[in-house]
Design an enzyme around this catalytic site. Structure first.
Site, PDB file in Angstrom:
ATOM      1  N   SER A  38       1.810  -1.260   0.911  1.00 52.53           N
ATOM      2  CA  SER A  38       0.477  -1.853   0.782  1.00 52.53           C
ATOM      3  C   SER A  38       0.507  -3.329   1.145  1.00 52.53           C
ATOM      4  CB  SER A  38      -0.029  -1.749  -0.654  1.00 52.53           C
ATOM      5  OG  SER A  38      -0.204  -0.421  -1.008  1.00 52.53           O
ATOM      6  N   HIS A  69      -3.928   1.269   3.903  1.00 47.46           N
ATOM      7  CA  HIS A  69      -3.010   2.187   4.588  1.00 47.46           C
ATOM      8  C   HIS A  69      -3.750   2.774   5.783  1.00 47.46           C
ATOM      9  CE1 HIS A  69       0.311   2.560   1.578  1.00 47.46           C
ATOM     10  NE2 HIS A  69      -0.630   2.119   0.783  1.00 47.46           N
ATOM     11  N   HIS A  91       0.750   9.764  -0.701  1.00 47.01           N
ATOM     12  CA  HIS A  91       1.153   9.642  -2.111  1.00 47.01           C
ATOM     13  C   HIS A  91       0.787  10.909  -2.869  1.00 47.01           C
ATOM     14  CE1 HIS A  91       0.011   5.648  -0.558  1.00 47.01           C
ATOM     15  NE2 HIS A  91       0.971   5.150  -1.315  1.00 47.01           N
ATOM     16  N   TYR A  93      -0.599  10.972  -5.699  1.00 42.41           N
ATOM     17  CA  TYR A  93      -1.896  10.826  -6.380  1.00 42.41           C
ATOM     18  C   TYR A  93      -3.085  11.166  -5.485  1.00 42.41           C
ATOM     19  CZ  TYR A  93      -1.999   6.141  -4.200  1.00 42.41           C
ATOM     20  OH  TYR A  93      -1.979   5.110  -3.317  1.00 42.41           O
ATOM     21  N   GLU A  94      -2.841  11.311  -4.185  1.00 44.71           N
ATOM     22  CA  GLU A  94      -3.941  11.714  -3.304  1.00 44.71           C
ATOM     23  C   GLU A  94      -4.223  13.211  -3.429  1.00 44.71           C
ATOM     24  OE1 GLU A  94      -3.837   9.464   0.682  1.00 44.71           O
ATOM     25  OE2 GLU A  94      -1.818   9.213  -0.107  1.00 44.71           O
ATOM     26  N   ALA A 121       4.863  -2.040  -2.344  1.00 39.54           N
ATOM     27  CA  ALA A 121       4.376  -3.021  -3.298  1.00 39.54           C
ATOM     28  C   ALA A 121       4.724  -2.473  -4.674  1.00 39.54           C
ATOM     29  CB  ALA A 121       2.869  -3.169  -3.156  1.00 39.54           C
ATOM     30  N   MET A 219       4.294   3.495  -7.053  1.00 35.95           N
ATOM     31  CA  MET A 219       3.778   4.862  -6.889  1.00 35.95           C
ATOM     32  C   MET A 219       4.174   5.497  -5.557  1.00 35.95           C
ATOM     33  SD  MET A 219      -0.115   4.167  -8.171  1.00 35.95           S
ATOM     34  CE  MET A 219      -0.454   2.927  -9.440  1.00 35.95           C
ATOM     35  N   SER A 220       5.226   4.978  -4.949  1.00 36.46           N
ATOM     36  CA  SER A 220       5.598   5.534  -3.629  1.00 36.46           C
ATOM     37  C   SER A 220       7.113   5.561  -3.485  1.00 36.46           C
ATOM     38  CB  SER A 220       4.992   4.668  -2.519  1.00 36.46           C
ATOM     39  OG  SER A 220       5.623   3.396  -2.490  1.00 36.46           O
ATOM     40  N   ASN A 243       2.727  -8.043  -8.550  1.00 34.72           N
ATOM     41  CA  ASN A 243       2.101  -8.358  -9.844  1.00 34.72           C
ATOM     42  C   ASN A 243       3.123  -8.153 -10.951  1.00 34.72           C
ATOM     43  OD1 ASN A 243       1.430  -5.402  -8.870  1.00 34.72           O
ATOM     44  ND2 ASN A 243       1.537  -5.324 -11.104  1.00 34.72           N
ATOM     45  N   HIS A 255      -5.869  -3.171  -7.544  1.00 39.41           N
ATOM     46  CA  HIS A 255      -5.342  -2.861  -6.212  1.00 39.41           C
ATOM     47  C   HIS A 255      -5.607  -4.043  -5.273  1.00 39.41           C
ATOM     48  CE1 HIS A 255      -3.860  -0.456  -2.953  1.00 39.41           C
ATOM     49  NE2 HIS A 255      -5.014  -0.388  -2.332  1.00 39.41           N
TER      50      HIS A 255
HETATM   51  N1  HPA Z   1       2.414  -0.268 -10.991  1.00 39.46           N
HETATM   52  C1  HPA Z   1       2.470   0.772 -10.128  1.00 39.46           C
HETATM   53  N2  HPA Z   1       2.369   0.636  -8.818  1.00 39.46           N
HETATM   54  C2  HPA Z   1       2.210  -0.609  -8.338  1.00 39.46           C
HETATM   55  C3  HPA Z   1       2.130  -1.737  -9.171  1.00 39.46           C
HETATM   56  C4  HPA Z   1       2.242  -1.547 -10.579  1.00 39.46           C
HETATM   57  O1  HPA Z   1       2.195  -2.494 -11.383  1.00 39.46           O
HETATM   58  N3  HPA Z   1       1.966  -2.828  -8.373  1.00 39.46           N
HETATM   59  C5  HPA Z   1       1.953  -2.356  -7.092  1.00 39.46           C
HETATM   60  N4  HPA Z   1       2.089  -1.028  -7.071  1.00 39.46           N
END
Ligand code: HPA
Length: 280
Positions: A38, A69, A91, A93-94, A121, A219-220, A243, A255
């Site tokens: 991302s 994406h 992903h 989650y999709e 990310a 998440m990837s 973050n 996001h």
């Molecule tokens: N958690 C899960 N996935 C992420 C995060 C997070 O804090 N930051 C970027 N992708």
């Protein structure tokens, strides 16, 4: 009624159709596939005269649904190497099938690509990691997520029960660390916890992950690393911390923040990846 052997055979045919379609569009087989996380799409700007292959031109390829994406392959030279850039990943989650999530890496395996460099990310759990930090993934934790290798095994790609002792190739990791030192880029090392999302984690989940030994969360990557290593590719993965993970700072997660930090800090990631490619 399909049985497991025909399921596996038809999946392999789907992979080979995508690989053949790509082969018809490009000249040289890429040395390396690079998966863009991302906000890291700017690596694509470094490619000289890329051949762009949108997913919708590939038979059997799903579409991406996530902001940030794009949904295309870019083939071309990056520094000394012929690369395939995957801009837009799939992903769990999709709501996709496991085979859909594995498809891009398996397609690269069938094309003859030997090395996968994955970026993502991630949220920082370890307090040494703050937004903008880079972390070399040394290993992962993903026990609670169904494996991307679930279902009939594709024996032509790899074994039913693949060893996971070194899915993150130690020699590639050494190259990345050396390269970071030479470029004066701080590269942390750590463990990536894979959570399926799409919701960010709760503060209690992050505290639990911390106790399990995780340094970052995302998440990837884990499904793709599994698919790549199952197919015999060597993998290197780097997280850009966008973050602090939930509960570590007071700020709510978004996001948008992930994308913005990704963009702001992409420059070092791009320098590092280019440097690594030149040293492979
Ligand atoms: N958690 C899960 N996935 C992420 C995060 C997070 O804090 N930051 C970027 N992708």
């Amino acid at each position: 009624m399909m049985n497991k052997t025909t399921d596996a055979r038809s999946e392999l045919e789907r992979i080979d159709r995508a690989a053949d379609a790509i082969r018809q569009s490009i000249g040289n087989t890429p040395d390396v596939v690079i998966v863009l996380g991302s906000g890291l799409g700017s690596i694509a700007d470094q490619l000289e005269n890329p051949v762009v292959v949108p997913y919708d031109q590939l038979p059997g390829f799903p579409r991406t649904t996530v902001a940030g994406h794009r949904g295309e392959w870019l083939f071309g030279r990056l520094g000394q190497r012929q690369v395939a850039l995957q801009s837009g990943r799939f992903h769990d989650y999709e709501g996709l099938d496991m085979n859909d999530i594995a498809l891009p890496m398996r397609t690269m395996c069938r094309l003859g690509v030997k090395t996968a460099v994955l970026t993502n990310a991630a949220g920082g759990i370890n307090r040494d990691l703050s937004p903008g930090s880079l972390m070399l993934i040394r290993d992962h934790i993903g026990l609670w997520a169904p494996s991307v290798l679930r279902g009939p095994n594709l024996d032509d790609l790899g074994p039913r029960f693949p060893d996971q002792s070194s899915v993150y190739d130690p020699s590639l990791a050494e190259i990345a660390l050396l390269c970071a030192r030479e470029l004066d880029i701080q590269l942390h090392e750590g463990i990536y916890a894979y959570c399926r999302g799409p919701q960010f984690e709760t503060p209690a989940e992050i505290r639990a992950l911390e106790r399990l030994g995780a340094d970052a969360v995302g998440m990837s990557t884990v499904p793709e690393v599994l698919a790549a290593s199952h197919g015999g590719m060597k993998a290197l993965a780097i997280s850009l911390i966008t973050n602090h993970a939930a509960g570590i700072s007071k700020q709510p997660l978004s996001h948008q923040e992930v994308l913005e930090t990704g963009k702001k800090s992409a420059q070092n990631t791009v320098r590092l990846i280019s440097g690594i490619l030149d040293r492979l």
